[in-house]
Design an enzyme around this catalytic site. Sequence first.
Site, mmCIF file in Angstrom:
data_model
loop_
_atom_site.group_PDB
_atom_site.id
_atom_site.type_symbol
_atom_site.label_atom_id
_atom_site.label_comp_id
_atom_site.label_asym_id
_atom_site.label_seq_id
_atom_site.Cartn_x
_atom_site.Cartn_y
_atom_site.Cartn_z
ATOM 1 N N ASN A 66 0.856 -1.193 0.000
ATOM 2 C CA ASN A 66 0.000 0.000 0.000
ATOM 3 C C ASN A 66 0.896 1.250 0.000
ATOM 4 O OD1 ASN A 66 -1.458 2.218 1.074
ATOM 5 N ND2 ASN A 66 -3.086 0.829 1.673
ATOM 6 N N HIS A 74 1.055 6.229 1.821
ATOM 7 C CA HIS A 74 1.774 7.190 2.662
ATOM 8 C C HIS A 74 2.985 7.818 1.974
ATOM 9 C CE1 HIS A 74 -1.185 6.804 5.620
ATOM 10 N NE2 HIS A 74 -1.027 5.499 5.681
ATOM 11 N N HIS A 132 -5.566 3.553 -1.606
ATOM 12 C CA HIS A 132 -6.873 3.960 -1.064
ATOM 13 C C HIS A 132 -7.129 5.409 -1.478
ATOM 14 C CE1 HIS A 132 -9.492 4.317 2.863
ATOM 15 N NE2 HIS A 132 -10.160 4.638 1.786
ATOM 16 N N ARG A 177 -9.141 8.139 -0.730
ATOM 17 C CA ARG A 177 -10.099 8.549 0.316
ATOM 18 C C ARG A 177 -10.984 9.669 -0.209
ATOM 19 N NH1 ARG A 177 -8.783 6.541 5.730
ATOM 20 N NH2 ARG A 177 -10.451 7.925 6.394
ATOM 21 N N ARG A 185 -6.829 12.868 1.101
ATOM 22 C CA ARG A 185 -5.730 13.326 1.971
ATOM 23 C C ARG A 185 -4.377 12.777 1.540
ATOM 24 N NH1 ARG A 185 -7.173 10.154 7.540
ATOM 25 N NH2 ARG A 185 -9.156 11.200 7.163
ATOM 26 N N GLU A 211 -8.706 0.441 -2.889
ATOM 27 C CA GLU A 211 -9.490 0.512 -1.649
ATOM 28 C C GLU A 211 -10.445 1.690 -1.747
ATOM 29 O OE1 GLU A 211 -6.107 -1.294 1.369
ATOM 30 O OE2 GLU A 211 -6.695 0.810 1.531
ATOM 31 N N THR A 266 -8.118 3.708 8.717
ATOM 32 C CA THR A 266 -9.339 2.898 8.701
ATOM 33 C C THR A 266 -9.410 2.137 10.025
ATOM 34 O OG1 THR A 266 -8.956 2.704 6.333
ATOM 35 C CG2 THR A 266 -10.658 1.299 7.259
ATOM 36 N N GLU A 303 -11.100 -9.317 3.550
ATOM 37 C CA GLU A 303 -9.805 -8.928 4.106
ATOM 38 C C GLU A 303 -10.033 -8.702 5.592
ATOM 39 O OE1 GLU A 303 -7.235 -6.308 1.961
ATOM 40 O OE2 GLU A 303 -6.380 -5.484 3.820
ATOM 41 N N HIS A 305 -3.528 -4.408 7.843
ATOM 42 C CA HIS A 305 -3.601 -3.211 8.697
ATOM 43 C C HIS A 305 -2.697 -3.365 9.921
ATOM 44 C CE1 HIS A 305 -4.949 0.551 10.375
ATOM 45 N NE2 HIS A 305 -5.563 0.766 9.230
HETATM 46 N N1 PXP Z 1 -5.807 -3.055 4.097
HETATM 47 C C1 PXP Z 1 -6.758 -2.103 4.156
HETATM 48 C C2 PXP Z 1 -8.151 -2.449 3.732
HETATM 49 C C3 PXP Z 1 -6.449 -0.791 4.589
HETATM 50 O O1 PXP Z 1 -7.416 0.146 4.643
HETATM 51 C C4 PXP Z 1 -5.106 -0.481 4.914
HETATM 52 C C5 PXP Z 1 -4.739 0.907 5.308
HETATM 53 O O2 PXP Z 1 -5.030 1.788 4.274
HETATM 54 C C6 PXP Z 1 -4.147 -1.507 4.816
HETATM 55 C C7 PXP Z 1 -4.533 -2.783 4.422
HETATM 56 C C8 PXP Z 1 -2.704 -1.264 5.123
HETATM 57 O O3 PXP Z 1 -2.574 -0.923 6.480
HETATM 58 P P1 PXP Z 1 -1.191 -0.355 6.996
HETATM 59 O O4 PXP Z 1 -0.934 0.898 6.235
HETATM 60 O O5 PXP Z 1 -1.433 -0.130 8.460
HETATM 61 O O6 PXP Z 1 -0.168 -1.402 6.739
#
Ligand code: PXP
Length: 262
Positions: free
Chosen positions: A9, A12, A45, A47, A51, A75, A106, A156, A198
């Site tokens: 992901n 960030h 994602h 959003r 952001r 996402e 999330t 998930e 997550h």
């Molecule tokens: N899976 C989903 C559905 C999420 O919303 C997120 C965070 O955007 C992640 C995985 C990844 O989480 P993390 O950034 O904490 O590793």
Amino acid sequence: MSKLRLGVNIDHVATVRNARGEGYPDPVRAAEMALAAGADGVTAHLREDRRHISDADIDALAVICRRRGRPLNFEMAVTAEMEAIALAHKPHAACLVPERREEVTTEGGLDVAGGHNRIAPVVQRLADAGIRVSCFIDADLTQVAASRAAGAAVVELHTGAYCQAVRERSPEATHLLENLKAAASEAHRLGLEVHAGHGIDYETVKAVAAIPEVMELNIGHFLIGEAIFIGLGPAIQRMRALMDEARAPANSAPEFAKSYSK
Ligand code: PXP
């Protein structure tokens, strides 16, 4: 046990970019590096408040994933706007997530059981467009059954509570891991593919990766943070190695082979 897929992901990277309103660091470049370093797919994602990831990022990510034949996992909140974007791009996968504007991340799973009438038609339309739909849910058997009833192909499981408990050295961690295992087993029994994500870091990844029904992990924040210190490629390679160790034959259980095919 089958090899576990890793979706990286890259949200960030965009968070850092947006902090200065500049064009760098570029999440698309991060996605390219992630794939080169051993990620199986890219997760992003979009959003509602934009952001981090922008619409233009999604446009570009869709192009590079298609060009490289790698899955993009989009996402999205269950809104008409996000559904239209998903249908315009037709990514390999869409993961339906709950979204509250004031939340930092999330914070919990989607209430599929409580939102069946709103969620099931969206799942149907996305699936009809050839998108593999997953519901991001807490490790709760009611939500697993509701995801199946809503027509999702995948659940998930939200690993955030478990990962936080491990970091806080809370005795709750054992129980939370058991919940994840039970939800994974039930989802598999119902014919759903199981993913997890997550809050996963080097310390928590092996216990989650060792759950035999889990086919894919989606990991972001920790990897992007670690990239500051050791670089994105090495961070992903280390995570990948820990995942592979957890799936090594010594830890083996049943075979759940299924691979990306699109
Ligand atoms: N899976 C989903 C559905 C999420 O919303 C997120 C965070 O955007 C992640 C995985 C990844 O989480 P993390 O950034 O904490 O590793």
